[in-house]
Structures are given as C-alpha cells and as structure tokens.
Design a protein around this motif. Structure first.
Motif, PDB file in Angstrom:
ATOM      1  N   ILE A 130      -8.760  22.680 -31.640  1.00 18.02           N
ATOM      2  CA  ILE A 130      -9.639  23.437 -32.535  1.00 18.02           C
ATOM      3  C   ILE A 130      -9.870  24.845 -31.996  1.00 18.02           C
ATOM      4  O   ILE A 130      -9.835  25.825 -32.751  1.00 18.02           O
ATOM      5  CB  ILE A 130     -10.971  22.688 -32.753  1.00 18.02           C
ATOM      6  CG1 ILE A 130     -10.715  21.441 -33.599  1.00 18.02           C
ATOM      7  CG2 ILE A 130     -12.004  23.582 -33.429  1.00 18.02           C
ATOM      8  CD1 ILE A 130     -11.900  20.508 -33.698  1.00 18.02           C
ATOM      9  N   ILE A 131     -10.068  24.968 -30.693  1.00 22.58           N
ATOM     10  CA  ILE A 131     -10.274  26.292 -30.106  1.00 22.58           C
ATOM     11  C   ILE A 131      -9.028  27.149 -30.277  1.00 22.58           C
ATOM     12  O   ILE A 131      -9.104  28.305 -30.700  1.00 22.58           O
ATOM     13  CB  ILE A 131     -10.666  26.171 -28.615  1.00 22.58           C
ATOM     14  CG1 ILE A 131     -12.053  25.537 -28.486  1.00 22.58           C
ATOM     15  CG2 ILE A 131     -10.636  27.536 -27.939  1.00 22.58           C
ATOM     16  CD1 ILE A 131     -12.432  25.169 -27.063  1.00 22.58           C
ATOM     17  N   VAL A 132      -7.854  26.588 -29.959  1.00 20.30           N
ATOM     18  CA  VAL A 132      -6.601  27.345 -30.099  1.00 20.30           C
ATOM     19  C   VAL A 132      -6.364  27.716 -31.555  1.00 20.30           C
ATOM     20  O   VAL A 132      -6.006  28.858 -31.872  1.00 20.30           O
ATOM     21  CB  VAL A 132      -5.407  26.545 -29.529  1.00 20.30           C
ATOM     22  CG1 VAL A 132      -4.087  27.195 -29.886  1.00 20.30           C
ATOM     23  CG2 VAL A 132      -5.533  26.404 -28.024  1.00 20.30           C
ATOM     24  N   ALA A 133      -6.568  26.775 -32.468  1.00 14.50           N
ATOM     25  CA  ALA A 133      -6.347  27.051 -33.895  1.00 14.50           C
ATOM     26  C   ALA A 133      -7.291  28.133 -34.391  1.00 14.50           C
ATOM     27  O   ALA A 133      -6.883  29.016 -35.161  1.00 14.50           O
ATOM     28  CB  ALA A 133      -6.532  25.771 -34.711  1.00 14.50           C
ATOM     29  N   PHE A 134      -8.550  28.105 -33.952  1.00 14.60           N
ATOM     30  CA  PHE A 134      -9.512  29.116 -34.390  1.00 14.60           C
ATOM     31  C   PHE A 134      -9.119  30.502 -33.876  1.00 14.60           C
ATOM     32  O   PHE A 134      -9.151  31.484 -34.627  1.00 14.60           O
ATOM     33  CB  PHE A 134     -10.922  28.753 -33.910  1.00 14.60           C
ATOM     34  CG  PHE A 134     -11.959  29.762 -34.301  1.00 14.60           C
ATOM     35  CD1 PHE A 134     -12.375  29.859 -35.620  1.00 14.60           C
ATOM     36  CD2 PHE A 134     -12.497  30.620 -33.361  1.00 14.60           C
ATOM     37  CE1 PHE A 134     -13.324  30.801 -35.992  1.00 14.60           C
ATOM     38  CE2 PHE A 134     -13.450  31.558 -33.723  1.00 14.60           C
ATOM     39  CZ  PHE A 134     -13.861  31.654 -35.037  1.00 14.60           C
ATOM     40  N   VAL A 135      -8.727  30.581 -32.609  1.00 16.43           N
ATOM     41  CA  VAL A 135      -8.318  31.873 -32.054  1.00 16.43           C
ATOM     42  C   VAL A 135      -7.074  32.389 -32.766  1.00 16.43           C
ATOM     43  O   VAL A 135      -6.984  33.582 -33.094  1.00 16.43           O
ATOM     44  CB  VAL A 135      -8.109  31.768 -30.529  1.00 16.43           C
ATOM     45  CG1 VAL A 135      -7.466  33.022 -29.976  1.00 16.43           C
ATOM     46  CG2 VAL A 135      -9.435  31.510 -29.835  1.00 16.43           C
ATOM     47  N   MET A 136      -6.108  31.513 -33.041  1.00 15.73           N
ATOM     48  CA  MET A 136      -4.910  31.942 -33.763  1.00 15.73           C
ATOM     49  C   MET A 136      -5.260  32.420 -35.178  1.00 15.73           C
ATOM     50  O   MET A 136      -4.698  33.397 -35.671  1.00 15.73           O
ATOM     51  CB  MET A 136      -3.882  30.803 -33.835  1.00 15.73           C
ATOM     52  CG  MET A 136      -3.244  30.465 -32.517  1.00 15.73           C
ATOM     53  SD  MET A 136      -2.233  31.824 -31.892  1.00 15.73           S
ATOM     54  CE  MET A 136      -3.175  32.349 -30.499  1.00 15.73           C
ATOM     55  N   PHE A 137      -6.200  31.745 -35.816  1.00 15.28           N
ATOM     56  CA  PHE A 137      -6.654  32.161 -37.141  1.00 15.28           C
ATOM     57  C   PHE A 137      -7.244  33.563 -37.090  1.00 15.28           C
ATOM     58  O   PHE A 137      -6.928  34.419 -37.923  1.00 15.28           O
ATOM     59  CB  PHE A 137      -7.692  31.166 -37.674  1.00 15.28           C
ATOM     60  CG  PHE A 137      -8.402  31.632 -38.912  1.00 15.28           C
ATOM     61  CD1 PHE A 137      -7.758  31.624 -40.135  1.00 15.28           C
ATOM     62  CD2 PHE A 137      -9.704  32.085 -38.840  1.00 15.28           C
ATOM     63  CE1 PHE A 137      -8.409  32.062 -41.277  1.00 15.28           C
ATOM     64  CE2 PHE A 137     -10.359  32.524 -39.968  1.00 15.28           C
ATOM     65  CZ  PHE A 137      -9.716  32.516 -41.192  1.00 15.28           C
ATOM     66  N   ILE A 138      -8.079  33.824 -36.089  1.00 19.04           N
ATOM     67  CA  ILE A 138      -8.692  35.143 -35.944  1.00 19.04           C
ATOM     68  C   ILE A 138      -7.625  36.210 -35.688  1.00 19.04           C
ATOM     69  O   ILE A 138      -7.671  37.305 -36.266  1.00 19.04           O
ATOM     70  CB  ILE A 138      -9.744  35.138 -34.802  1.00 19.04           C
ATOM     71  CG1 ILE A 138     -10.887  34.195 -35.137  1.00 19.04           C
ATOM     72  CG2 ILE A 138     -10.263  36.535 -34.514  1.00 19.04           C
ATOM     73  CD1 ILE A 138     -11.674  34.559 -36.375  1.00 19.04           C
ATOM     74  N   ILE A 139      -6.648  35.893 -34.853  1.00 16.70           N
ATOM     75  CA  ILE A 139      -5.587  36.864 -34.555  1.00 16.70           C
ATOM     76  C   ILE A 139      -4.775  37.171 -35.806  1.00 16.70           C
ATOM     77  O   ILE A 139      -4.511  38.329 -36.122  1.00 16.70           O
ATOM     78  CB  ILE A 139      -4.680  36.341 -33.417  1.00 16.70           C
ATOM     79  CG1 ILE A 139      -5.441  36.374 -32.098  1.00 16.70           C
ATOM     80  CG2 ILE A 139      -3.389  37.150 -33.315  1.00 16.70           C
ATOM     81  CD1 ILE A 139      -4.730  35.709 -30.942  1.00 16.70           C
ATOM     82  N   VAL A 140      -4.353  36.138 -36.534  1.00 17.23           N
ATOM     83  CA  VAL A 140      -3.561  36.345 -37.747  1.00 17.23           C
ATOM     84  C   VAL A 140      -4.366  37.109 -38.791  1.00 17.23           C
ATOM     85  O   VAL A 140      -3.850  38.019 -39.451  1.00 17.23           O
ATOM     86  CB  VAL A 140      -3.049  34.996 -38.303  1.00 17.23           C
ATOM     87  CG1 VAL A 140      -2.453  35.160 -39.682  1.00 17.23           C
ATOM     88  CG2 VAL A 140      -2.025  34.395 -37.356  1.00 17.23           C
ATOM     89  N   LYS A 141      -5.637  36.770 -38.924  1.00 19.11           N
ATOM     90  CA  LYS A 141      -6.495  37.465 -39.883  1.00 19.11           C
ATOM     91  C   LYS A 141      -6.620  38.939 -39.519  1.00 19.11           C
ATOM     92  O   LYS A 141      -6.567  39.814 -40.391  1.00 19.11           O
ATOM     93  CB  LYS A 141      -7.864  36.794 -39.923  1.00 19.11           C
ATOM     94  CG  LYS A 141      -8.764  37.327 -40.990  1.00 19.11           C
ATOM     95  CD  LYS A 141     -10.027  36.512 -41.085  1.00 19.11           C
ATOM     96  CE  LYS A 141     -10.910  37.130 -42.139  1.00 19.11           C
ATOM     97  NZ  LYS A 141     -11.628  36.193 -42.919  1.00 19.11           N
ATOM     98  N   SER A 142      -6.766  39.244 -38.242  1.00 27.56           N
ATOM     99  CA  SER A 142      -6.868  40.638 -37.789  1.00 27.56           C
ATOM    100  C   SER A 142      -5.576  41.399 -38.050  1.00 27.56           C
ATOM    101  O   SER A 142      -5.599  42.550 -38.501  1.00 27.56           O
ATOM    102  CB  SER A 142      -7.198  40.690 -36.299  1.00 27.56           C
ATOM    103  OG  SER A 142      -8.405  40.041 -36.042  1.00 27.56           O
TER     104      SER A 142
END
Length: 134
Positions: free
Chosen positions: A88-100
């Motif tokens: 969940i932590i990795v997926a959330f960080v990847m989501f934030i990176i892709v969104k940025s």
C-alpha cells in the motif's frame, strides 16, 4: 549483431526502465525498513506482540531436543499484513509520482492554436450568400 545489441541497449526507454527498476528495488527496501522498524512496532503495541510474528496456530507443534518447535501448522497473518502495508505504501507513492508527472505533462503541452482564416460557419455563410446571388 553486436552493433544492433548496442543500439537496442542504449535506447532511452530501455535505460530509463533499468534506472527505474534499480530505484524501485532500493525504494522497496526503504519501505520494508519503514514498515518493519516503525509501523510494525506501533501496531504491535495494540496486540502486545511483534506485529510480524502474529500467527494463528492451527495445530500445535512439539518441542524437540534442541527446544525448537516442530510440526506446528499456523497461518502467519502478521507477516502477510506487513507485506500488504508495504504494498500500500509503495502503491501510494507510485500513484503520487505518476500523478505529479501527468500534471507536469499537462502544463508543458501547448494550447491548441486557433484556426487560421475563416471558420467553417463563415465559409458556409459565404457559400449561401453566393448561391442566393445566382
């Protein structure tokens, strides 16, 4: 053949993927360390045990001569939950990176240029007017 391999290996996308893979592996270690060292002890306070060692014993084992428990059958749900938290932590960080990155791409795209010359409606009106004159 060697030249073709070199051209393939040095393509930008392949190098970018390799760098992302190495960074992802390093980031996974950071997240696992965070979960093991910070999250698990805090959650373990709720259960009065090490979070990763939580398990549901289905069949008790017996102690051998060395004092080790053998033959125990158990569901290691603490380890599973630790891995889920890592994911969940990795997926959330990847989501934030892709969104940025997507937000930056939207800002970089130039606005569509206004059509030059008369619009379609202007041309149709002009044709209509010409037909009326005949």
């Amino acid at each position: 053949m060697l030249k073709e391999f070199k051209d393939f290996a040095m393509k930008g996308n392949l190098v970018d993927i390799a760098v992302a893979f190495v960074m992802g592996a390093a980031f996974n270690k950071v997240v696992a360390s965070f979960t093991k060292g910070i999250v698990s002890p805090l959650v373990g306070l709720l259960f009065n045990a090490d979070f990763k060692d939580l398990k549901l014993v289905i069949k008790d084992g017996v102690a051998n001569d060395k004092g080790e428990v053998v033959g125990e059958v158990s569901v290691l749900y603490g380890e599973f939950l630790t891995n889920v938290i890592d994911f969940i932590i990795v997926a959330f960080v990847m989501f934030i990176i892709v969104k940025s990155i997507n937000a930056l791409k939207k800002k970089e795209e130039p606005a569509p240029a206004a059509p030059k010359g008369p619009s379609q409606e202007d041309l149709l009106a002009e044709i209509r007017d010409l037909l009326k004159k005949q």
